[in-house]
Design a protein around this motif. Structure first.
Motif, mmCIF file in Angstrom:
data_model
loop_
_atom_site.group_PDB
_atom_site.id
_atom_site.type_symbol
_atom_site.label_atom_id
_atom_site.label_comp_id
_atom_site.label_asym_id
_atom_site.label_seq_id
_atom_site.Cartn_x
_atom_site.Cartn_y
_atom_site.Cartn_z
ATOM 1 N N VAL A 22 1.036 -1.059 0.312
ATOM 2 C CA VAL A 22 -0.091 0.216 0.103
ATOM 3 C C VAL A 22 0.706 1.393 0.646
ATOM 4 C CG1 VAL A 22 -0.207 0.109 2.737
ATOM 5 C CG2 VAL A 22 -1.641 1.195 1.011
ATOM 6 N N VAL A 23 0.145 2.600 -0.900
ATOM 7 C CA VAL A 23 1.204 3.326 -0.469
ATOM 8 C C VAL A 23 0.628 4.428 -0.135
ATOM 9 C CG1 VAL A 23 2.485 5.773 -2.224
ATOM 10 C CG2 VAL A 23 2.171 3.242 -3.318
ATOM 11 N N VAL A 24 0.984 5.381 1.136
ATOM 12 C CA VAL A 24 0.630 5.855 1.740
ATOM 13 C C VAL A 24 1.344 7.707 1.984
ATOM 14 C CG1 VAL A 24 0.067 6.592 4.103
ATOM 15 C CG2 VAL A 24 -0.406 4.063 3.613
ATOM 16 N N GLU A 25 -0.063 8.510 1.376
ATOM 17 C CA GLU A 25 -0.226 9.568 0.595
ATOM 18 C C GLU A 25 0.713 10.497 2.364
ATOM 19 O OE1 GLU A 25 0.521 10.985 -1.779
ATOM 20 O OE2 GLU A 25 -0.952 9.070 -2.744
ATOM 21 N N ALA A 26 1.394 11.485 1.677
ATOM 22 C CA ALA A 26 1.888 11.806 3.670
ATOM 23 C C ALA A 26 1.242 12.551 4.399
ATOM 24 C CB ALA A 26 3.159 13.317 3.173
ATOM 25 N N ALA A 27 0.417 13.328 4.035
ATOM 26 C CA ALA A 27 -0.507 13.478 5.005
ATOM 27 C C ALA A 27 -1.701 12.314 5.729
ATOM 28 C CB ALA A 27 -2.563 13.826 4.602
ATOM 29 N N GLU A 28 -1.961 11.318 5.358
ATOM 30 C CA GLU A 28 -2.118 9.958 5.587
ATOM 31 C C GLU A 28 -0.847 9.227 6.754
ATOM 32 O OE1 GLU A 28 -5.615 9.101 6.385
ATOM 33 O OE2 GLU A 28 -5.319 11.171 5.747
ATOM 34 N N ALA A 29 0.369 10.012 6.363
ATOM 35 C CA ALA A 29 1.277 8.936 6.991
ATOM 36 C C ALA A 29 1.860 10.237 8.548
ATOM 37 C CB ALA A 29 2.560 8.901 5.875
ATOM 38 N N TYR A 30 2.848 10.376 7.682
ATOM 39 C CA TYR A 30 4.115 11.572 8.915
ATOM 40 C C TYR A 30 3.422 12.913 8.487
ATOM 41 C CZ TYR A 30 6.336 7.276 10.143
ATOM 42 O OH TYR A 30 6.391 6.461 11.045
ATOM 43 N N GLY A 31 2.034 13.442 7.726
ATOM 44 C CA GLY A 31 2.012 14.859 7.970
ATOM 45 C C GLY A 31 2.903 15.424 6.642
ATOM 46 N N GLU A 32 1.688 16.483 6.390
ATOM 47 C CA GLU A 32 3.137 17.495 5.056
ATOM 48 C C GLU A 32 4.125 18.174 5.835
ATOM 49 O OE1 GLU A 32 2.220 17.156 2.171
ATOM 50 O OE2 GLU A 32 -0.182 16.531 1.691
ATOM 51 N N ARG A 33 5.200 18.625 5.525
ATOM 52 C CA ARG A 33 6.255 19.276 5.885
ATOM 53 C C ARG A 33 5.147 21.041 5.984
ATOM 54 N NH1 ARG A 33 11.144 18.176 6.488
ATOM 55 N NH2 ARG A 33 12.003 20.455 6.192
ATOM 56 N N SER A 34 5.611 21.967 6.973
ATOM 57 C CA SER A 34 5.569 22.819 7.093
ATOM 58 C C SER A 34 6.691 24.350 7.116
ATOM 59 C CB SER A 34 3.939 22.647 8.390
ATOM 60 O OG SER A 34 3.658 23.854 9.015
ATOM 61 N N ASP A 35 6.422 24.661 7.232
ATOM 62 C CA ASP A 35 7.305 25.737 6.928
ATOM 63 C C ASP A 35 7.063 26.472 8.649
ATOM 64 O OD1 ASP A 35 8.728 25.326 4.802
ATOM 65 O OD2 ASP A 35 8.030 26.533 3.957
ATOM 66 N N ASP A 36 6.273 26.364 9.032
ATOM 67 C CA ASP A 36 5.709 27.140 10.544
ATOM 68 C C ASP A 36 6.693 26.572 12.025
ATOM 69 O OD1 ASP A 36 3.875 28.363 9.474
ATOM 70 O OD2 ASP A 36 2.232 27.312 9.666
#
Ligand code: ZN
Length: 161
Positions: free
Chosen positions: A61-75
């Motif tokens: 299964v390929v898990v997109e970032a949002a359903e894995a460890y989240g998107e990277r955030s500059d904040d």
């Protein structure tokens, strides 16, 4: 028995970067991983993919970032003064450090040192990556009352306490 809420699940797994195919982690030649299903012990995308599976099932299964460890955030990237690192022998890019915050302990990676200013990145190292999991279900059993109450697995592969 199939995987559902409050089952204790044991899997062998290999996880790789779905774009570069670089292997990030694998239980090959090691103990399989045991987790409590439905208790957010593992990333949501993988948990969903395992729902309804049974012993012996293999899945990729390929898990997109949002359903894995989240998107990277500059904040989550900040500059802090060098004096915040008092007591450390050296402060260099690539070093992992932990910091106490109002929200508890967080893990940071030092990404840049520029004079008295240090850039730290609190993004998870795997944030922003879509991950490919290759998983074999090794065992499924009912969780004990205590495991359900604690939200994690006891015994082999779990918490010893
Ligand atoms: Zn416990």
């Amino acid at each position: 028995m199939t995987i559902a809420q409050h089952k204790v699940v044991t899997i062998h797994y290999k996880v790789s970067d779905s774009e570069s195919d670089e292997v990030i982690d694998s239980s090959e030649n090691a103990e399989p991983m045991t987790y409590l299903h439905g208790a957010q012990n593992i990333i949501p995308g993988l948990e969903q993919a395992l729902e309804g599976k049974a012993v012996g099932d293999e899945l990729e299964v390929v898990v997109e970032a949002a359903e894995a460890y989240g998107e990277r955030s500059d904040d989550r990237i900040q500059q802090v003064p060098m004096e915040a690192f008092q007591g450390m022998e050296k402060v260099e890019p690539g070093m992992a450090v932990t910091a106490q915050t109002d929200q508890g302990q967080i893990n940071l990676v030092i990404t840049e040192v520029n004079g008295d200013m240090v850039t730290v990145d609190a993004n998870h190292p795997l944030a922003g990556k879509s991950l490919k999991f290759e998983v074999t279900v090794e065992d499924v059993r009912d969780a004990s009352e205590e495991e359900m109450a604690h939200g994690h697995v006891h015994g082999p592969g779990g918490h010893e306490h």
